[in-house]
Design an enzyme around this catalytic site. Structure first.
Site, PDB file in Angstrom:
ATOM      1  N   PHE A 115       0.864  -1.246   0.090  1.00  0.00           N
ATOM      2  CA  PHE A 115       0.103   0.058   0.114  1.00  0.00           C
ATOM      3  C   PHE A 115       0.664   1.544   0.156  1.00  0.00           C
ATOM      4  O   PHE A 115       1.544   1.534   1.082  1.00  0.00           O
ATOM      5  CB  PHE A 115      -0.697  -0.155   1.344  1.00  0.00           C
ATOM      6  CG  PHE A 115      -2.134   1.254   1.209  1.00  0.00           C
ATOM      7  CD1 PHE A 115      -3.086   0.934   0.882  1.00  0.00           C
ATOM      8  CD2 PHE A 115      -1.645   2.153   2.249  1.00  0.00           C
ATOM      9  CE1 PHE A 115      -3.957   1.837   0.901  1.00  0.00           C
ATOM     10  CE2 PHE A 115      -2.684   3.139   2.271  1.00  0.00           C
ATOM     11  CZ  PHE A 115      -3.881   2.937   1.628  1.00  0.00           C
ATOM     12  N   ALA A 116       1.147   2.002  -1.139  1.00  0.00           N
ATOM     13  CA  ALA A 116       1.990   3.170  -1.397  1.00  0.00           C
ATOM     14  C   ALA A 116       1.325   4.408  -1.254  1.00  0.00           C
ATOM     15  O   ALA A 116       1.042   4.879  -2.446  1.00  0.00           O
ATOM     16  CB  ALA A 116       2.714   2.929  -2.547  1.00  0.00           C
ATOM     17  N   PRO A 120       7.534  11.460   1.590  1.00  0.00           N
ATOM     18  CA  PRO A 120       8.460  12.300   2.675  1.00  0.00           C
ATOM     19  C   PRO A 120       7.648  13.616   2.961  1.00  0.00           C
ATOM     20  O   PRO A 120       7.951  13.752   4.216  1.00  0.00           O
ATOM     21  CB  PRO A 120       9.531  12.857   1.789  1.00  0.00           C
ATOM     22  CG  PRO A 120       9.635  11.629   0.696  1.00  0.00           C
ATOM     23  CD  PRO A 120       8.103  11.058   0.186  1.00  0.00           C
ATOM     24  N   GLY A 123       2.712  12.336   5.291  1.00  0.00           N
ATOM     25  CA  GLY A 123       2.581  11.088   6.151  1.00  0.00           C
ATOM     26  C   GLY A 123       1.134  11.152   6.644  1.00  0.00           C
ATOM     27  O   GLY A 123       0.261  10.619   6.295  1.00  0.00           O
ATOM     28  N   TRP A 148       8.351   5.313   3.410  1.00  0.00           N
ATOM     29  CA  TRP A 148       8.002   4.305   4.401  1.00  0.00           C
ATOM     30  C   TRP A 148       6.834   3.425   4.043  1.00  0.00           C
ATOM     31  O   TRP A 148       5.750   3.402   4.514  1.00  0.00           O
ATOM     32  CB  TRP A 148       7.153   5.281   5.682  1.00  0.00           C
ATOM     33  CG  TRP A 148       8.051   6.535   5.863  1.00  0.00           C
ATOM     34  CD1 TRP A 148       7.642   7.771   5.744  1.00  0.00           C
ATOM     35  CD2 TRP A 148       9.122   6.671   6.488  1.00  0.00           C
ATOM     36  NE1 TRP A 148       8.638   8.635   6.254  1.00  0.00           N
ATOM     37  CE2 TRP A 148       9.755   8.065   6.479  1.00  0.00           C
ATOM     38  CE3 TRP A 148      10.046   5.718   6.784  1.00  0.00           C
ATOM     39  CZ2 TRP A 148      10.865   8.467   7.047  1.00  0.00           C
ATOM     40  CZ3 TRP A 148      11.498   6.133   7.240  1.00  0.00           C
ATOM     41  CH2 TRP A 148      11.902   7.356   7.339  1.00  0.00           C
ATOM     42  N   ARG A 238      -8.196   0.213  10.441  1.00  0.00           N
ATOM     43  CA  ARG A 238      -7.561   1.217  11.540  1.00  0.00           C
ATOM     44  C   ARG A 238      -8.025   0.523  12.681  1.00  0.00           C
ATOM     45  O   ARG A 238      -7.166   0.309  13.760  1.00  0.00           O
ATOM     46  CB  ARG A 238      -8.208   2.345  11.516  1.00  0.00           C
ATOM     47  CG  ARG A 238      -7.480   3.553  12.414  1.00  0.00           C
ATOM     48  CD  ARG A 238      -7.972   4.780  12.073  1.00  0.00           C
ATOM     49  NE  ARG A 238      -7.200   5.477  11.056  1.00  0.00           N
ATOM     50  CZ  ARG A 238      -7.389   6.330   9.973  1.00  0.00           C
ATOM     51  NH1 ARG A 238      -8.764   6.693   9.906  1.00  0.00           N
ATOM     52  NH2 ARG A 238      -6.729   6.579   9.317  1.00  0.00           N
ATOM     53  N   ARG A 263       8.925 -15.288  40.155  1.00  0.00           N
ATOM     54  CA  ARG A 263      10.117 -14.591  40.541  1.00  0.00           C
ATOM     55  C   ARG A 263       9.997 -13.985  42.270  1.00  0.00           C
ATOM     56  O   ARG A 263       9.014 -13.372  42.558  1.00  0.00           O
ATOM     57  CB  ARG A 263      10.275 -13.366  40.033  1.00  0.00           C
ATOM     58  CG  ARG A 263      11.442 -12.373  40.205  1.00  0.00           C
ATOM     59  CD  ARG A 263      12.777 -12.798  40.251  1.00  0.00           C
ATOM     60  NE  ARG A 263      13.855 -11.767  40.350  1.00  0.00           N
ATOM     61  CZ  ARG A 263      15.096 -12.162  40.522  1.00  0.00           C
ATOM     62  NH1 ARG A 263      15.597 -13.328  40.373  1.00  0.00           N
ATOM     63  NH2 ARG A 263      15.935 -10.957  40.504  1.00  0.00           N
ATOM     64  N   GLU A 359      -0.715   4.494   9.784  1.00  0.00           N
ATOM     65  CA  GLU A 359      -2.117   4.372   9.768  1.00  0.00           C
ATOM     66  C   GLU A 359      -2.991   5.432  10.549  1.00  0.00           C
ATOM     67  O   GLU A 359      -3.917   5.217  10.751  1.00  0.00           O
ATOM     68  CB  GLU A 359      -2.615   3.140   9.886  1.00  0.00           C
ATOM     69  CG  GLU A 359      -2.238   1.969   8.703  1.00  0.00           C
ATOM     70  CD  GLU A 359      -2.926   0.837   8.682  1.00  0.00           C
ATOM     71  OE1 GLU A 359      -4.191   0.832   9.034  1.00  0.00           O
ATOM     72  OE2 GLU A 359      -2.362  -0.591   8.589  1.00  0.00           O
ATOM     73  N   GLU A 363      -1.799  11.584  17.325  1.00  0.00           N
ATOM     74  CA  GLU A 363      -2.356  13.022  17.407  1.00  0.00           C
ATOM     75  C   GLU A 363      -3.520  13.314  16.225  1.00  0.00           C
ATOM     76  O   GLU A 363      -4.381  13.863  16.542  1.00  0.00           O
ATOM     77  CB  GLU A 363      -1.345  13.967  16.991  1.00  0.00           C
ATOM     78  CG  GLU A 363      -0.341  14.021  18.026  1.00  0.00           C
ATOM     79  CD  GLU A 363       0.670  12.816  18.264  1.00  0.00           C
ATOM     80  OE1 GLU A 363       1.187  12.747  19.494  1.00  0.00           O
ATOM     81  OE2 GLU A 363       0.662  12.148  17.441  1.00  0.00           O
TER      82      GLU A 363
END
Length: 385
Positions: A115-116, A120, A123, A148, A238, A263, A359, A363
């Site tokens: 999936f392109a 740069p 994003g 990416w 998502r 432990r 994806e 934020e």
């Protein structure tokens, strides 16, 4: 919305998936080359019928698939998810010829999809795409760069999103409008790629498009309406990113439970220390809350609810942030041994960071949630008037 419990069939299926992940897929993943596409692993996913199941699944089944595989083998989970992400635009908007050529190969694990979308300078702001599709006779020439991109540069074909409206993505164009989705085989002239070395060694890289030819036969959906293809794909996947995160959180919680019960320190097992027991309780509660948010978002998608964007954003936001917290807490409870190379928690510690970014970063999810809430509130006020 009936999302708060799974039926016995679903529970049994998830248990089988966890067994497959540990016994069948983990050994293949361990033999793979870090940072490269693991074709034997993808082939195994095809042989087990998991790729076929994914493409026929609803959002909830997809989430159960990803969560269960992630508990036993994050590499298998990621390989499966990337096949889905790269090929779902083909399922959604491909022509009969495109589907006949590629989908059987993808489902069998013989062809690797990618999936392109990211670039740069584009994003989180995916509408700022700058890859240009310049008209050329009956088709276009793709010029620019993608970055990416998971499975690059080793994929067999790419779902590529390019600007066909003449804008450059810098704000002077038409944003989300004027983007077209193309199916681009990896052997097209002018298409080259380079791998990118990441904190967690995933197959990811950059693609360079030097006048790569595409035609109307390569278009997915409609010209200038490819952004809708991208967003519809992301709306499905998502919540399942949240499921991946829940699977990692559960694996970390299970490891922490076992370690603190066995432990011994300060005269007894760590679990007897109130600070430790309370930490475990908090980790378990947050993991279960994240799981329920993911299931709710997936069920909303499957039932065609109107609030899918908000629910999906909430699920991805909360689940990925929770996984980061739970894995970090599990490392803290284990101490230095968890940071030793090869320890399961060392692996999870590197794996868990990226889902908070890809994806749609945390934020961005908050922005989507707020926009949906204010939009809903405004709409309600308008109806009252």
């Amino acid at each position: 919305m009936p999302v708060f419990s799974l039926d016995p069939v679903q529970t049994d299926w998830c248990a089988r998936l966890r067994t497959f992940a540990v016994e069948r897929l983990r050994p293949i993943a361990d033999r793979g080359e870090p940072g490269a596409v693991n074709r034997p692993l993808i082939a195994a996913l095809g042989e087990l019928g998991l790729l076929e199941r994914m493409f026929g699944a609803g959002a909830l089944d997809l989430c159960l698939l990803r969560e269960s595989l992630a508990q036993g083998c994050t590499e298998a989970e990621t390989a499966l998810a990337l096949q889905g992400l790269g090929a779902y635009p083909l399922v959604l908007a491909g022509t009969g010829g495109q589907r006949a050529r590629w989908l059987p190969e993808v489902r069998a694990g013989r062809a690797v999809a990618a999936f392109a979308l990211s670039e740069p300078g584009a994003g989180s702001d995916a509408a700022a795409l700058a890859l240009r599709a310049v008209p050329d006779g009956d088709g276009w020439l793709l010029t620019g760069e993608k970055r990416w991109i998971s499975n690059a540069p080793d994929a067999d074909f790419y779902t590529v999103f390019a600007r066909t409206d003449g804008g450059d993505g810098s704000g002077g164009g038409t944003g989300a409008r004027g983007v077209t989705a193309f199916l681009v085989p990896a052997d097209r002239p002018g298409l080259t790629g380079t791998p990118i070395e990441m904190l967690s060694p995933h197959p990811i890289g950059a693609l360079a498009f030097d006048s790569v030819p595409v035609t109307g036969d390569d278009v997915l959906g409609e010209v200038d309406h490819g952004f809708r293809v991208a967003m519809t794909t992301l709306n499905l996947f998502r919540p399942s990113v949240g499921a991946f995160a829940v699977g990692m959180a559960q694996a970390a919680l299970d490891a922490a439970l076992e370690h603190t019960a066995e432990r011994r320190a300060f005269g007894g097992p760590l679990s007897r220390l109130q600070s430790v027991a309370h930490q475990i309780a908090e980790m378990a509660t947050r993991t279960e809350a994240a799981r329920l948010l993911v299931y709710a978002a997936a069920t909303a998608y499957d039932t065609g609810a109107p609030d899918v964007p908000r629910r999906s954003a909430m699920a991805k936001l909360f689940a990925t942030e929770t996984a980061q917290y739970v894995v970090d807490a599990a490392v803290q409870l284990h101490g230095a041994r968890a940071l030793q190379r090869g320890h399961p928690l060392e692996h999870l510690y590197r794996e868990v960071r990226a889902p908070r970014i890809y994806e749609g970063a945390t934020e961005v999810q908050r922005t989507i949630i707020a926009r949906e809430l204010y939009g809903s509130s405004h709409g309600e006020k308008e109806r009252v008037r």
